[in-house]
Design a protein around this motif. Structure first.
Motif, short mmCIF file in Angstrom:
data_model
loop_
_atom_site.label_atom_id
_atom_site.label_comp_id
_atom_site.label_asym_id
_atom_site.label_seq_id
_atom_site.Cartn_x
_atom_site.Cartn_y
_atom_site.Cartn_z
N TYR A 205 7.18 -0.18 25.57
CA TYR A 205 6.46 1.23 24.39
C TYR A 205 4.39 0.00 24.65
CZ TYR A 205 10.42 1.97 22.07
OH TYR A 205 12.28 2.45 22.20
N ALA A 206 4.72 -0.82 24.80
CA ALA A 206 3.21 -1.54 25.15
C ALA A 206 2.72 -0.90 26.73
CB ALA A 206 3.31 -3.03 25.15
N ASN A 207 3.36 -0.58 27.51
CA ASN A 207 3.05 -0.27 29.28
C ASN A 207 2.76 1.14 28.40
OD1 ASN A 207 3.05 -2.83 30.61
ND2 ASN A 207 4.77 -2.62 31.26
N ILE A 208 3.99 1.87 28.15
CA ILE A 208 2.96 3.27 28.12
C ILE A 208 2.23 4.30 27.07
CG2 ILE A 208 4.58 5.51 27.14
CD1 ILE A 208 7.25 4.28 28.03
N ALA A 209 2.06 3.07 26.01
CA ALA A 209 0.82 3.31 24.97
C ALA A 209 0.02 3.32 26.40
CB ALA A 209 1.59 2.06 24.51
N ARG A 210 -0.62 2.03 26.45
CA ARG A 210 -1.16 1.68 27.01
C ARG A 210 -2.27 2.81 28.38
NH1 ARG A 210 -0.41 -3.22 28.48
NH2 ARG A 210 1.04 -2.69 30.43
N ASP A 211 -0.53 3.78 29.26
CA ASP A 211 -1.29 4.54 30.20
C ASP A 211 -1.47 5.62 29.46
OD1 ASP A 211 -0.09 2.69 32.29
OD2 ASP A 211 1.53 3.74 32.08
N VAL A 212 -1.00 6.00 28.73
CA VAL A 212 -1.00 7.68 27.53
C VAL A 212 -2.31 7.48 26.63
CG1 VAL A 212 1.32 8.03 27.80
CG2 VAL A 212 -0.20 6.85 25.17
N GLY A 213 -2.87 5.79 26.51
CA GLY A 213 -3.81 5.92 25.22
C GLY A 213 -3.41 5.65 24.28
N ALA A 214 -2.67 5.28 23.23
CA ALA A 214 -2.27 5.69 21.75
C ALA A 214 -1.83 4.07 21.74
CB ALA A 214 -1.08 6.72 21.91
N ASP A 215 -1.12 3.34 20.94
CA ASP A 215 -1.01 2.19 19.84
C ASP A 215 0.63 2.78 20.37
OD1 ASP A 215 0.85 2.77 17.78
OD2 ASP A 215 -2.01 3.85 17.56
N PRO A 216 1.55 1.52 20.86
CA PRO A 216 2.89 1.28 20.48
C PRO A 216 3.52 1.84 19.55
CG PRO A 216 2.22 -0.99 20.97
CD PRO A 216 1.36 -0.17 20.68
N LYS A 217 3.13 2.28 18.16
CA LYS A 217 3.80 2.38 16.83
C LYS A 217 3.49 3.92 17.37
CE LYS A 217 3.49 -1.21 13.52
NZ LYS A 217 2.60 -1.19 12.22
N THR A 218 2.88 5.00 17.85
CA THR A 218 2.66 6.38 18.15
C THR A 218 3.60 6.29 19.33
OG1 THR A 218 0.53 6.15 17.52
CG2 THR A 218 1.27 8.20 18.42
N VAL A 219 3.70 5.50 20.05
CA VAL A 219 4.93 5.96 21.58
C VAL A 219 5.78 6.19 20.81
CG1 VAL A 219 5.26 5.58 23.37
CG2 VAL A 219 3.15 5.30 22.74
N LEU A 220 6.26 5.20 19.89
CA LEU A 220 7.31 4.57 19.90
C LEU A 220 8.52 6.13 18.75
CD1 LEU A 220 9.90 3.00 19.00
CD2 LEU A 220 9.11 2.39 16.82
N THR A 221 7.09 6.78 18.33
CA THR A 221 7.10 7.97 17.28
C THR A 221 7.51 9.32 17.98
OG1 THR A 221 5.92 7.49 15.35
CG2 THR A 221 5.87 10.05 15.32
N TYR A 222 6.71 9.21 19.26
CA TYR A 222 6.77 10.36 20.68
C TYR A 222 8.16 9.54 20.41
CZ TYR A 222 1.58 10.40 21.13
OH TYR A 222 0.30 10.65 21.19
N PHE A 223 8.75 9.54 21.00
CA PHE A 223 9.97 8.64 21.66
C PHE A 223 10.94 10.01 20.60
CE2 PHE A 223 9.41 5.69 24.42
CZ PHE A 223 9.53 5.69 25.89
N SER A 224 10.88 9.51 19.31
CA SER A 224 11.62 10.15 17.76
C SER A 224 11.44 11.38 17.89
CB SER A 224 11.79 9.13 17.11
OG SER A 224 10.51 9.83 16.31
N ILE A 225 10.31 11.93 18.79
CA ILE A 225 10.29 13.46 18.78
C ILE A 225 11.18 13.89 19.48
CG2 ILE A 225 8.43 15.29 19.49
CD1 ILE A 225 6.21 13.50 17.67
#
Length: 386
Positions: A205-225
């Motif tokens: 989650y941390a690496n993906i957050a860095r790549d997309v310009g978001a925080d890890p919690k947001t990335v977690l939400t994106y996966f749940s979407i």
């Protein structure tokens, strides 16, 4: 028209969820003849506006139906979630049954959190599987273009590329923007591509957050979407302790390999056997086949992956109530030998009477070190999914 494996009850109302293009409307219109059903298409802007503004209109309409019309079919019900209050009342007070399709359970939960409080069953529809395609199935075609039903009406490669690219754009526009699932589209658009590039890998989650310009919690939400809209699924790590299992990050897989290739912009890249990319595509295909088929045929099964602290991995652990746990190794090779099963063979003693299976393209049926090695079609049969 392909025969689908979906077999919902005809005694109760039900939801039918599925990503766009999986064939929900086609299946529903074919399963319920027009003379015995009322059909409402909320993808039609005028119909959507009418029922969104005055959901009570549905009650008046249904109460006026003759007894011969037993079913009410509402397509893409998440576009007018207030209709569920009316449907709830009609299920309670009339003899009518409802089929409610949708591509986003997420929005329905926001508008009607109890999803009719159990008064309607829930089913899902996925891209076409190999058993559904039967003789029309082609492995190389499935790896290149996926198995969304719309692909099979297109003969030219340029048309298939255009279809899949348009599908990815439609998802962004209609599922995300129109339904206001996320507020900022640009990070989510980048996330979709990064998730496609890391498809089948353990989620960081941390690496993906860095790549997309978001925080890890947001990335977690994106996966749940992506899970809620059935565009992808998270494959959990196996552990006998659920609490310990939840401490290990899952893997992520898109629901269709053609859509994955459209999102990571590799539709023009050839898939040649014996290459790394072909192997990853074959693994993706096998995992999605097993996950989707098990959800149709054996919904109580639990599918996960296993990785030790030393990095040794089992591609799939399939817990099958009443049957031995299946340990699965996936190889794209057309010639399997003992090197391909050595890791899997080490784990056999760690499970009580497991069923160890190596799935490949090798047509020769063999047993090596307690591992049954069969080609992928026979493997689906061995698992009871063929």
């Amino acid at each position: 028209m392909f025969s689908r494996l979906l077999q919902p009850t005809r005694r109760r109302s039900f939801f039918l969820f599925g990503a766009r293009g999986t064939g929900k409307t086609t299946w529903m219109r074919d399963a319920f003849p027009p003379d015995a059903s009322l059909y409402l298409d909320l993808l039609d802007p005028e119909v959507e506006d009418r029922y969104r503004r005055t959901p009570g209109r549905l009650e008046s309409q249904v109460r006026a139906l003759p007894d011969s019309v037993e079913w009410v079919l509402i397509d893409e019900v998440q576009r007018a979630p207030r209709l569920l209050d009316v449907v709830h009342r009609l299920i309670e007070n009339t003899g009518k049954r409802f089929v409610l399709t949708g591509s986003s359970a997420r929005k329905l939960r926001r508008g009607a959190s109890n999803l009719l409080a159990g008064r309607a069953f829930v089913y899902s529809l996925y891209p076409l599987t190999a058993p559904e395609l039967d003789d029309a199935f082609d492995l190389d075609g499935a790896l290149r273009w996926g198995t969304l039903p719309g692909i099979f009406s297109l003969d030219l490669e340029e048309d298939r590329r255009a279809y899949l690219r348009a599908y990815a754009l439609t998802y962004l526009k209609e599922e995300i923007v129109a339904e206001q699932i996320v507020r900022r589209l640009d990070p989510f658009r980048r996330f979709l591509e990064v998730a496609a590039q890391s498809n089948g890998a353990i989620v960081n989650y941390a690496n993906i957050a860095r790549d997309v310009g978001a925080d890890p919690k947001t990335v977690l939400t994106y996966f749940s979407i992506l899970e809620d809209t059935l565009v992808g699924f998270l494959l959990p790590a196996f552990h006998r302790s659920i609490r310990k299992q939840q401490r290990v990050n899952p893997k992520f897989y898109y629901f269709d390999h053609g859509v994955k290739r459209a999102l990571d912009r590799t539709l023009d890249v050839p898939l040649n056997a014996s290459t790394y990319e072909y192997g990853k595509a074959f693994e993706h295909f096998i995992v999605t086949q097993i996950v989707h088929l098990s959800r149709y045929r054996s919904p109580d099964w639990r599918v996960s992956y296993l990785q030790t602290g030393a990095g040794v991995e089992i591609d799939l652990v399939i817990e099958r109530p009443g049957l031995p746990t299946a340990l699965v190794e996936i190889k794209s090779s057309d010639r399997v030998d003992e090197r391909d099963v050595r890791h899997l063979a080490r784990f056999i003693g760690d499970f009580p009477d497991p069923f160890a299976l190596c799935i490949s393209r090798d047509p020769t049926r063999m047993e090596i070190g307690g591992v049954l090695c069969v080609d992928w079609r026979a493997a689906l049969g061995e698992l009871g999914l063929g």
